[in-house]
Design an enzyme around this catalytic site. Sequence first.
Site, mmCIF file in Angstrom:
data_model
loop_
_atom_site.group_PDB
_atom_site.id
_atom_site.type_symbol
_atom_site.label_atom_id
_atom_site.label_comp_id
_atom_site.label_asym_id
_atom_site.label_seq_id
_atom_site.Cartn_x
_atom_site.Cartn_y
_atom_site.Cartn_z
ATOM 1 N N ASP A 63 58.160 60.416 -3.885
ATOM 2 C CA ASP A 63 58.810 59.839 -2.713
ATOM 3 C C ASP A 63 59.601 58.617 -3.171
ATOM 4 O OD1 ASP A 63 59.562 58.701 -0.299
ATOM 5 O OD2 ASP A 63 57.539 58.570 0.509
ATOM 6 N N HIS A 106 57.813 63.007 0.235
ATOM 7 C CA HIS A 106 58.032 62.338 1.516
ATOM 8 C C HIS A 106 58.038 63.371 2.644
ATOM 9 C CE1 HIS A 106 59.569 58.857 3.818
ATOM 10 N NE2 HIS A 106 60.156 59.789 4.565
ATOM 11 N N SER A 144 57.317 56.784 7.734
ATOM 12 C CA SER A 144 58.663 56.536 7.221
ATOM 13 C C SER A 144 59.288 55.365 7.982
ATOM 14 C CB SER A 144 59.487 57.817 7.312
ATOM 15 O OG SER A 144 60.669 57.718 6.569
#
Length: 308
Positions: free
Chosen positions: A241, A271, A147
């Site tokens: 995501d 995610h 991320s």
Amino acid sequence: MTLDPQVEQYRAERERQRVTPLYELTLAQARAEDLRSIQDAAGDPEPVAEVYDADASGVPVRVYRPATATTDVLVYFFGGGWTLGTIDTADAICRRLTNATGCVTVAVGYRLAPEWKFPAAVHDCHAATRWVAEQDWAGHVAVGGDSAGGNLAASVALLARDNGPRLVHQLLVYPNTDHRADTASLRDNTDRYLFNRHSVAWYWDNYLADPADGADPLASPLRATDHGGLPAATIITAEYDPLRDEGEAYARALAEAGVPTELTRFPGMAHGFFTMFGVLPAATRAVAIAAARLRAAFTDADRDGRTG
């Protein structure tokens, strides 16, 4: 495709409990809840041969050593939208990657927003990576993260291309790559009980002192004018995501610039799945892919005689 049944179960439980999204909590609440949820989903941490904390040019780091002696090192940056997370957030994934890859892993405790705005985190991560490369126990060095950590790994790779140290690989797990992204995956992912477009906007708002800073390639690596000469990349994305499309766009940009790039999209995943190996078998598969590609990168560097 639809959500993986186990992801759907996870989402349904969050809805049943009426879990408040992190972006609706106070900063202190969000940081505590983020750490708790990540640790819960990771399960019991794997043992490694040695773990110790150190100071990397003023940046706190934690070093994980495998049972077999090695000079291969992965410098890992945790996720959390540049706003949440600590070295403890990355503890379970760093242990997994250390054992699966057989390399030393170094988790970096970079400064967080909104107290410290862009580019503080980038500079911390680059300084820590340079420190690692200067240690007598380090040979080949790779960077990685998930991320926002993937964003920082890509940014450090851009900095290192021109300023050192030499990197042999970049592992980017569902990275943010463009502050101004307006993609189908960003528009489509609005589910309150999963990471969504509102989460993304909240993190960017915390990270940037001025929206104009988002045009800087060190904030938005996709906006770099030249991606040539970067280390080979492994990019992992998740179908459900909001960051999926910009991560895959970055894979295309690297490949078009001649950078060896392997992209893997995990169907049915959302995610955050990469660190949820306590509840999602797909996370174990994703870590295995990442470890295999890191091992190959270190082996190739040995063969080519490349050093940091």
